[in-house]
Scaffold this motif. Structure first.
Motif, PDB file in Angstrom:
ATOM      1  N   LEU A 144       0.635  -1.146  -0.209  1.00  0.00           N
ATOM      2  CA  LEU A 144       0.349  -0.147   0.472  1.00  0.00           C
ATOM      3  C   LEU A 144       1.066   0.926  -0.249  1.00  0.00           C
ATOM      4  CD1 LEU A 144       0.113   1.512   3.433  1.00  0.00           C
ATOM      5  CD2 LEU A 144      -1.407  -0.773   3.527  1.00  0.00           C
ATOM      6  N   GLU A 145       0.334   2.573  -0.152  1.00  0.00           N
ATOM      7  CA  GLU A 145       1.046   3.459  -0.306  1.00  0.00           C
ATOM      8  C   GLU A 145       0.239   4.617   1.308  1.00  0.00           C
ATOM      9  OE1 GLU A 145      -0.351   3.737  -3.656  1.00  0.00           O
ATOM     10  OE2 GLU A 145       1.986   2.881  -4.287  1.00  0.00           O
ATOM     11  N   VAL A 146       1.190   5.492   1.878  1.00  0.00           N
ATOM     12  CA  VAL A 146       0.626   5.792   3.111  1.00  0.00           C
ATOM     13  C   VAL A 146       1.402   7.632   3.083  1.00  0.00           C
ATOM     14  CG1 VAL A 146       1.927   4.822   4.469  1.00  0.00           C
ATOM     15  CG2 VAL A 146       0.054   5.812   5.635  1.00  0.00           C
ATOM     16  N   HIS A 147       0.286   8.236   3.198  1.00  0.00           N
ATOM     17  CA  HIS A 147       1.426   9.472   3.441  1.00  0.00           C
ATOM     18  C   HIS A 147       2.097   9.580   4.258  1.00  0.00           C
ATOM     19  CE1 HIS A 147       1.831  14.048   3.702  1.00  0.00           C
ATOM     20  NE2 HIS A 147       1.409  13.874   2.333  1.00  0.00           N
ATOM     21  N   HIS A 148       3.444  10.099   3.757  1.00  0.00           N
ATOM     22  CA  HIS A 148       4.757  10.473   4.747  1.00  0.00           C
ATOM     23  C   HIS A 148       4.208  10.810   6.460  1.00  0.00           C
ATOM     24  CE1 HIS A 148       5.594  14.359   3.307  1.00  0.00           C
ATOM     25  NE2 HIS A 148       5.773  14.458   4.373  1.00  0.00           N
TER      26      HIS A 148
ATOM     27  N   ASN B  67       6.602  13.048  -3.950  1.00  0.00           N
ATOM     28  CA  ASN B  67       5.467  14.170  -4.412  1.00  0.00           C
ATOM     29  C   ASN B  67       4.797  13.319  -5.465  1.00  0.00           C
ATOM     30  OD1 ASN B  67       7.616  16.044  -3.442  1.00  0.00           O
ATOM     31  ND2 ASN B  67       8.234  15.259  -5.944  1.00  0.00           N
ATOM     32  N   TYR B  68       4.172  12.571  -4.140  1.00  0.00           N
ATOM     33  CA  TYR B  68       3.341  11.187  -5.326  1.00  0.00           C
ATOM     34  C   TYR B  68       1.891  11.581  -5.328  1.00  0.00           C
ATOM     35  CZ  TYR B  68       0.900   6.843  -5.559  1.00  0.00           C
ATOM     36  OH  TYR B  68      -0.163   5.766  -5.917  1.00  0.00           O
ATOM     37  N   TYR B  69       1.047  12.467  -3.880  1.00  0.00           N
ATOM     38  CA  TYR B  69      -0.042  13.299  -3.944  1.00  0.00           C
ATOM     39  C   TYR B  69      -0.259  14.365  -4.740  1.00  0.00           C
ATOM     40  CZ  TYR B  69      -0.642   9.358  -0.795  1.00  0.00           C
ATOM     41  OH  TYR B  69      -0.775   7.583  -0.418  1.00  0.00           O
ATOM     42  N   ALA B  70       1.520  15.213  -3.929  1.00  0.00           N
ATOM     43  CA  ALA B  70       1.633  16.897  -5.048  1.00  0.00           C
ATOM     44  C   ALA B  70       2.756  16.541  -4.368  1.00  0.00           C
ATOM     45  CB  ALA B  70      -0.281  17.427  -3.549  1.00  0.00           C
TER      46      ALA B  70
ATOM     47  N   VAL C  58       4.407   6.825   1.207  1.00  0.00           N
ATOM     48  CA  VAL C  58       5.837   6.047   2.167  1.00  0.00           C
ATOM     49  C   VAL C  58       5.515   4.610   0.954  1.00  0.00           C
ATOM     50  CG1 VAL C  58       6.385   4.242   3.844  1.00  0.00           C
ATOM     51  CG2 VAL C  58       6.005   6.870   4.415  1.00  0.00           C
ATOM     52  N   VAL C  59       5.306   3.905   0.667  1.00  0.00           N
ATOM     53  CA  VAL C  59       4.828   2.187   0.562  1.00  0.00           C
ATOM     54  C   VAL C  59       5.730   1.192   1.174  1.00  0.00           C
ATOM     55  CG1 VAL C  59       5.179   0.443  -1.494  1.00  0.00           C
ATOM     56  CG2 VAL C  59       5.313   2.591  -1.662  1.00  0.00           C
ATOM     57  N   MET C  60       4.704   0.450   2.474  1.00  0.00           N
ATOM     58  CA  MET C  60       4.780  -0.149   3.215  1.00  0.00           C
ATOM     59  C   MET C  60       4.011  -1.761   2.809  1.00  0.00           C
ATOM     60  SD  MET C  60       3.220   1.602   6.273  1.00  0.00           S
ATOM     61  CE  MET C  60       4.489   0.388   7.789  1.00  0.00           C
TER      62      MET C  60
END
Ligand code: COA
Length: 165
Positions: free
Chosen positions: A109-113, A135-138, A144-146
């Protein structure tokens, strides 16, 4: 359907989307649209569940994909008034169990840092950081990839010579 005394986890349906979108808007700065949830409901490899409280109101939801031997957790949110009651954990555990049953190798999953709550939830369930998407979201908002890995269960044939007598 999964049922505890206070919580029912059921497949998400079209009628849930109004409540889901309300939670989505309160949970994310770039919320999914209704159209995106509808799309997920139609995809054969996508699963979406809602958590219902005592009055059957939607209090949270989760969406994930099972693709090959990988599970991608796409979305998980709990209504702000119902957080810290174990609902996020219950939703995540269903995804993990479904991955185990499907023989998946990993859940990612991806989660905001900055998202300490979600990262805390995932870490507590065996996820580790396996990447960083800048800069994945903006601009300035990284993902963060977990990933949670499942050990491969080796099926060994018992050798007759070593079989206990
Ligand atoms: C992340 C989220 C789903 C957690 O749901 P929840 O129902 O509140 O979580 P739970 O009560 O099941 O908590 C389980 C564990 O997660 C961690 N956790 C949850 N909220 C936390 C917080 N605010 N700070 C730190 N850790 C937190 C803790 O380890 C907690 O275990 P504990 O209660 O024994 O300490 C919820 O905060 C949410 O909807 N946030 C907005 C949407 C979001 O960020 N989704 C994730 C996208 S990747």
């Amino acid at each position: 359907m999964i049922e505890t005394s206070e919580l029912r986890l059921e497949p998400m349906c079209e009628d849930d989307l109004g409540a889901v979108i309300e939670i989505e808007r309160q949970s994310f700065s770039e919320p999914w649209s209704v159209g995106l949830f509808r799309h997920e409901l139609r995809l054969p490899f996508s699963r979406c569940l809602v958590a219902r409280g005592d009055n059957r109101a939607v209090v949270g939801y989760v969406c994930w994909w099972l693709v090959g031997d990988e599970v991608h957790l796409l979305n998980l949110a709990v209504h702000p008034q119902y957080r810290r009651r174990g609902i996020g954990r219950a939703l995540l555990e269903v995804v993990l169990e479904s991955a185990r049953q499907a023989g998946a190798r990993l859940v990612t999953l991806e989660v905001h840092h900055d998202n300490e709550a979600a990262q805390g939830l995932y870490s507590a369930h065996g996820f580790v950081q396996t990447g960083l998407r800048r800069n994945y979201y903006a601009p300035g908002r990284h993902a963060v990839v977990m990933t949670r890995y499942f050990p491969r269960v080796e099926k060994r044939e018992a050798s007759p010579a070593r079989r206990a007598t």
